[in-house]
Scaffold this motif. Structure first.
Motif, PDB file in Angstrom:
ATOM      1  N   PHE A   1      25.007   4.170  -1.891  1.00  0.00           N
ATOM      2  CA  PHE A   1      25.903   4.255  -3.043  1.00  0.00           C
ATOM      3  C   PHE A   1      26.264   5.687  -3.446  1.00  0.00           C
ATOM      4  O   PHE A   1      27.136   5.879  -4.288  1.00  0.00           O
ATOM      5  N   GLU A   2      25.615   6.676  -2.845  1.00  0.00           N
ATOM      6  CA  GLU A   2      25.797   8.061  -3.275  1.00  0.00           C
ATOM      7  C   GLU A   2      27.258   8.503  -3.192  1.00  0.00           C
ATOM      8  O   GLU A   2      27.836   8.997  -4.174  1.00  0.00           O
ATOM      9  N   GLU A   3      27.873   8.356  -2.042  1.00  0.00           N
ATOM     10  CA  GLU A   3      29.251   8.812  -1.871  1.00  0.00           C
ATOM     11  C   GLU A   3      30.223   8.029  -2.749  1.00  0.00           C
ATOM     12  O   GLU A   3      31.138   8.599  -3.346  1.00  0.00           O
ATOM     13  N   GLU A   4      30.016   6.721  -2.840  1.00  0.00           N
ATOM     14  CA  GLU A   4      30.897   5.884  -3.661  1.00  0.00           C
ATOM     15  C   GLU A   4      30.864   6.310  -5.126  1.00  0.00           C
ATOM     16  O   GLU A   4      31.907   6.390  -5.788  1.00  0.00           O
ATOM     17  N   MET A   5      29.673   6.608  -5.646  1.00  0.00           N
ATOM     18  CA  MET A   5      29.559   7.023  -7.037  1.00  0.00           C
ATOM     19  C   MET A   5      30.174   8.399  -7.262  1.00  0.00           C
ATOM     20  O   MET A   5      30.783   8.661  -8.309  1.00  0.00           O
ATOM     21  N   LEU A   6      30.042   9.289  -6.275  1.00  0.00           N
ATOM     22  CA  LEU A   6      30.658  10.608  -6.393  1.00  0.00           C
ATOM     23  C   LEU A   6      32.180  10.501  -6.414  1.00  0.00           C
ATOM     24  O   LEU A   6      32.861  11.199  -7.185  1.00  0.00           O
ATOM     25  N   ILE A   7      32.718   9.611  -5.613  1.00  0.00           N
ATOM     26  CA  ILE A   7      34.167   9.453  -5.539  1.00  0.00           C
ATOM     27  C   ILE A   7      34.718   8.780  -6.794  1.00  0.00           C
ATOM     28  O   ILE A   7      35.710   9.232  -7.379  1.00  0.00           O
ATOM     29  N   GLN A   8      34.082   7.693  -7.216  1.00  0.00           N
ATOM     30  CA  GLN A   8      34.639   6.886  -8.295  1.00  0.00           C
ATOM     31  C   GLN A   8      34.248   7.373  -9.691  1.00  0.00           C
ATOM     32  O   GLN A   8      35.002   7.179 -10.645  1.00  0.00           O
ATOM     33  N   TYR A   9      33.064   7.983  -9.817  1.00  0.00           N
ATOM     34  CA  TYR A   9      32.588   8.366 -11.150  1.00  0.00           C
ATOM     35  C   TYR A   9      32.220   9.844 -11.270  1.00  0.00           C
ATOM     36  O   TYR A   9      31.782  10.291 -12.333  1.00  0.00           O
ATOM     37  N   CYS A  10      32.360  10.595 -10.173  1.00  0.00           N
ATOM     38  CA  CYS A  10      32.052  12.031 -10.164  1.00  0.00           C
ATOM     39  C   CYS A  10      30.622  12.305 -10.622  1.00  0.00           C
ATOM     40  O   CYS A  10      30.356  13.254 -11.366  1.00  0.00           O
TER      41      CYS A  10
END
Length: 216
Positions: free
Chosen positions: A168-177
């Motif tokens: 989930f690390e990359e997804e959270m960085l992309i969607q929620y910074c």
């Protein structure tokens, strides 16, 4: 970098605060009228309504203060809070957002109890003895039991491990910074990302909450 999810989180937080205000306002009115204004309400049912309304206000309060979010991504989802109210630690907030699920479970359990009461009030008055005196504690235990199971299940079975953190690390960085390492977060991931094997803790949590909902 897309920021639409951050915008949606902001909207959800505003709605949560508004919902708490409205729930509190009308909930207090309902409680007052139930206790002092409606004379024909059955004794025990009166307290069921008051308790249900109070717990509903409490659930809305948790929503307004801690703003738990749920984000689905491919093989699983992440349940997290984006803010740190009162300077609370990440560990404490994980306990609280897990408690939110427990309060929700208590709410739906109490709703089921209300329907039992209504059914017996219409078709089997003698069964209402289970809502009087010390026997009424059955329903207190009933609601706390399912609330406790959901709470502890969410806290222990949704614990994020290294595989889920990486997933989930990359997804959270992309969607929620934001990094999943920085926020209180719990996850359900159906399969191991590398091997495709079933993650049994996540499967057990899914079975747990599905069983509770079905039973109610």
């Amino acid at each position: 970098m897309p920021t639409s999810f951050l915008y949606l989180v902001s909207i959800a937080q505003t709605i949560g605060t508004f919902a708490f205000t409205i729930s509190s306002f009308f909930g207090i009115i309902v409680i007052y009228l139930t206790l002092f204004g409606v004379r024909k309400t059955f004794g025990t049912y009166k307290y069921l309504i008051v308790t249900f309304t109070t717990i509903g206000i409490g659930l809305a309060c948790l929503e307004a203060v801690f703003h738990p979010n749920l984000h689905f991504y491919n093989n699983g989802f992440i349940y997290f809070s984006y803010i740190f109210p009162f300077g609370l630690s990440k560990g404490t907030l994980k306990v609280i957002i897990s408690m939110y699920t427990g309060v929700y479970s208590v709410t739906i359990s109490l709703l089921a109890v209300q329907f039992i009461y209504r059914y017996w009030a219409l078709f089997s008055l003698k069964q209402l003895t289970y809502f009087r005196g010390y026997k009424s504690l059955i329903w207190v235990v009933y609601c706390i039991f399912f609330g406790g199971i959901w709470w502890t299940g969410a806290y222990s079975l949704m614990e994020m491990d290294d595989a889920a953190e990486k997933y989930f690390e990359e997804e959270m960085l992309i969607q929620y910074c934001v990094s999943v390492k920085e926020i209180p977060a719990q996850t359900v991931l159906a399969y191991e990302p590398e091997s495709g094997l079933i993650r049994w803790k996540s499967a057990l949590y899914t079975l747990l909450i599905s069983s509770i909902m079905a039973f109610q």
